[in-house]
Design an enzyme around this catalytic site. Structure first.
Site, PDB file in Angstrom:
ATOM      1  N   ARG A  60       0.841  -1.201   0.000  1.00  0.00           N
ATOM      2  CA  ARG A  60       0.000   0.000   0.000  1.00  0.00           C
ATOM      3  C   ARG A  60       0.877   1.252   0.000  1.00  0.00           C
ATOM      4  NH1 ARG A  60      -1.830   1.047   4.270  1.00  0.00           N
ATOM      5  NH2 ARG A  60      -0.808  -0.493   5.586  1.00  0.00           N
ATOM      6  N   LYS A 201      -8.361  -2.958   1.092  1.00  0.00           N
ATOM      7  CA  LYS A 201      -8.254  -2.028   2.218  1.00  0.00           C
ATOM      8  C   LYS A 201      -9.103  -0.780   2.001  1.00  0.00           C
ATOM      9  CE  LYS A 201      -5.699  -4.414   4.953  1.00  0.00           C
ATOM     10  NZ  LYS A 201      -6.366  -5.056   6.130  1.00  0.00           N
ATOM     11  N   HIS A 221      -9.721  -4.505  12.718  1.00  0.00           N
ATOM     12  CA  HIS A 221      -8.631  -5.059  11.910  1.00  0.00           C
ATOM     13  C   HIS A 221      -8.116  -6.285  12.660  1.00  0.00           C
ATOM     14  CE1 HIS A 221      -4.383  -4.572  10.021  1.00  0.00           C
ATOM     15  NE2 HIS A 221      -5.158  -5.297   9.257  1.00  0.00           N
ATOM     16  N   SER A 239      -0.266  -5.883   9.635  1.00  0.00           N
ATOM     17  CA  SER A 239       0.312  -6.884   8.744  1.00  0.00           C
ATOM     18  C   SER A 239       1.686  -7.305   9.257  1.00  0.00           C
ATOM     19  CB  SER A 239       0.428  -6.320   7.333  1.00  0.00           C
ATOM     20  OG  SER A 239      -0.831  -6.023   6.801  1.00  0.00           O
ATOM     21  N   LYS A 243      -1.673 -12.387  12.302  1.00  0.00           N
ATOM     22  CA  LYS A 243      -3.125 -12.576  12.368  1.00  0.00           C
ATOM     23  C   LYS A 243      -3.576 -13.803  11.570  1.00  0.00           C
ATOM     24  CE  LYS A 243      -4.918  -8.843  10.791  1.00  0.00           C
ATOM     25  NZ  LYS A 243      -3.657  -8.383  10.158  1.00  0.00           N
ATOM     26  N   THR A 244      -3.127 -13.872  10.327  1.00  0.00           N
ATOM     27  CA  THR A 244      -3.558 -14.977   9.467  1.00  0.00           C
ATOM     28  C   THR A 244      -2.999 -16.299   9.968  1.00  0.00           C
ATOM     29  OG1 THR A 244      -3.720 -13.528   7.551  1.00  0.00           O
ATOM     30  CG2 THR A 244      -3.504 -15.871   7.115  1.00  0.00           C
ATOM     31  N   ARG A 325       2.488 -12.409  -1.349  1.00  0.00           N
ATOM     32  CA  ARG A 325       1.184 -12.760  -0.776  1.00  0.00           C
ATOM     33  C   ARG A 325       0.439 -13.771  -1.636  1.00  0.00           C
ATOM     34  NH1 ARG A 325      -1.097  -9.705   3.392  1.00  0.00           N
ATOM     35  NH2 ARG A 325       0.208  -7.967   4.070  1.00  0.00           N
TER      36      ARG A 325
END
Length: 547
Positions: A60, A201, A221, A239, A243-244, A325
């Site tokens: 981003r 996003k 988030h 990020s 989290k994932t 990703r």
């Protein structure tokens, strides 16, 4: 209704007076993969996933994200370094220029949802210049059921044209790339960048504006999962904090990996998305088997490279970026919650990649500390998640996602505080997935197996009889023992060879917390302020000696 007529009527509200010669409506994934290959947008890997590059922008670009400032947003948006104002007339001119640019091109149009709860669901219409971007949207947003009528008036639309570059001197942008939200016209414009995460996003930002103001609902988030006993857990973090990875648990059902809402009172959780967008740098089958198996036909891998002479992805290759990703539908994970909703969370985890090595790997937070740390949102920006980030940098990101918050952070903190009051059984935990034994460059990153063991102990109730003691500076409660985790690891000071250096690092980090919180302190309640580090204020500069 003929397909061309159907597509034309859908695009007219966005300014497309004449439909381009080729405009594809809601193509299935296989057709989008074929289109991407035909157009030279990507290559198939040996697992069938589509490998694509995002070009110059591999993350981003927050400084090029804008919100149109008008009657709707002028008094409600938290304007400043994060939410940059954009002129309404310049937005209209830019949209017209984008539509003109796309007029003669092959387009890919998709209709999808954002938000799994019907009461708060957004109907989306997305216009893509790239076929693989349309596949990304198919994977990441919620997909209508087969045969569903999608001839709706969209609640929000996206026009994404990576090949269109703005002229900053004319269009009002900072540089050639941009992502601009217009809440009044319900349109998101993205141009000059092929980083697909800008679409995902961007809609997250839309929900962060609409849910608190229209539905009194907390947008988060975070990732979320639920156990067999109906015990839900959520994982906050920027990020790169895990989290994932940590929410993808073979013993629990995944609700979602990144964005969720929490309905008022005892209302439950719901996923905003229909897929996962996971980092794959150094991905290994033995460490993350669910994500590994999800990278198959229909999935996308971004900015990765092959093992030379093969079509096998080399996940250790970071020659393009560390922010490699994959994007895949959530049902590519075997143990997902269907539908992607769950009860109010029993456990709330704040994930932080502490680059100083000061914070414990696990600590329990009372409401005061929970609110303080939520507003602080301390972590480190990990390499590759944003342009120019090459190594971890300490940062404070309110609510663990300040860059996505159109409203003032205290609005979200108040909603979290209300939820903790109305759900007293919920426990909040701070988890350091960053460094131990010293800061970045001296210590080492927490081992994933230890972090998983800590979370398993929490989720399975193994800490119910364990004694906790407060951290001497931050006041959070550290467990004395956790099965499967070395005892010395639980107290970060013990992991440092130089204890005096640890004390100094802890005091320095505490001062950073207090300094950062100064912008929230005037509006913070005594209960929130009670969660501050025990170092009450930054060290004062020596007073000037007057002659």
């Amino acid at each position: 209704m003929p397909m061309r007529h159907a597509t034309s009527s859908r695009l007219q509200p966005l300014g497309f007076a004449h439909l381009p010669p080729e405009a594809h409506l809601n193509l299935p994934p296989a057709a989008l993969v074929e289109a991407a290959l035909r157009r030279g947008e990507g290559t198939l890997t040996d697992t069938g996933a589509l490998m694509c590059d995002t070009g110059q922008f591999t993350g981003r670009s927050p400084k090029d994200r804008f919100i149109v400032r008008d009657e709707l947003t002028a008094a409600s948006v938290w304007w400043g370094d994060i939410n940059l104002a954009f002129d309404p007339q310049q937005f209209d001119q830019l949209q017209q220029k984008m539509v003109a640019y796309l007029a003669g091109k092959e387009l890919f149009v998709r209709e999808a949802y954002a938000g799994a709860h019907p009461a708060t669901q957004l109907k989306l219409r997305i216009v893509n210049e790239l076929a693989w971007h349309n596949l990304f949207c198919c994977n990441l947003f919620l997909r209508p059921e087969a045969g569903a009528d999608t001839s709706w008036a969209a609640d929000f639309s996206i026009i994404c044209a990576p090949g269109f570059e703005a002229d900053p001197t004319v269009d009002g942008t900072r540089q050639k790339n941009f992502a601009i939200l217009n809440f009044s016209k319900k349109v998101l414009l993205i141009g000059g960048t092929a980083y697909a995460g800008e679409m995902k996003k961007g809609i997250f930002g839309v929900l962060n504006f609409l849910l608190p103001t229209q539905h009194d609902t907390l947008p988060m988030h975070c990732s979320a999962n639920v156990g067999a006993a109906g015990d839900a857990a959520i994982f906050f973090g920027l990020s790169g904090t895990g989290k994932t990875t940590l929410s993808t648990d073979p013993h629990r059902h995944l609700i979602g990996d990144d964005e969720h809402g929490w309905l008022p009172g005892e209302g439950g959780l719901f996923n905003f998305e229909g897929g996962c967008y996971a980092k794959v740098i150094d991905l290994a089958q033995e460490k993350e088997p669910e994500i590994w198996q999800a990278i198959r036909y229909g999935a996308i891998v971004e900015n990765t490279r092959f093992v030379p002479g093969t079509r096998t992805v080399d996940y250790a290759n970071k020659s393009v970026t560390e922010n490699t990703r994959t994007a895949y539908p959530i049902d590519y994970i075997p143990n997902v919650a269907r539908p992607s909703v769950g009860p109010a969370p029993r456990h709330i985890f704040f994930l932080t990649a502490d680059a100083t090595g000061v914070l414990p790997p696990l600590s329990c937070l009372d409401k005061s500390h929970a609110m303080y740390h939520f507003l602080s949102g301390y972590t480190a920006k990990v390499a590759g998640t944003e342009m120019g980030i090459l190594e971890p940098q300490a940062t404070f990101s309110a609510c663990f996602g300040a860059v996505f918050l159109p409203l003032h952070p205290t609005r979200y903190a108040e909603l979290l505080g209300r939820q903790l009051d109305e759900n007293p059984a919920a426990q909040v935990w701070l988890v350091n997935t960053g460094w131990t034994g010293g800061g970045y460059g001296v210590g080492h990153r927490m081992q994933l197996r230890h972090t998983r063991a800590l979370l398993t102990a929490v989720l399975t109730g193994q800490l119910a009889e364990v004694k906790f003691r407060p951290h001497p500076v931050f006041g959070v409660q550290m467990p004395g023992a956790v099965p499967g985790v070395p005892t010395d690891l639980l107290d970060p000071r013990r992991t440092w060879a130089d204890k005096a250096a640890y004390d100094q690092a802890a005091a320095t980090l505490a001062r950073k917390f207090v300094t950062n919180f100064e912008k929230y302190a005037p509006a913070a309640s005594p209960e929130i302020l009670a969660g501050a580090p025990l170092l009450a204020s930054p060290v004062a500069e020596p007073a000037l000696q007057l002659a």
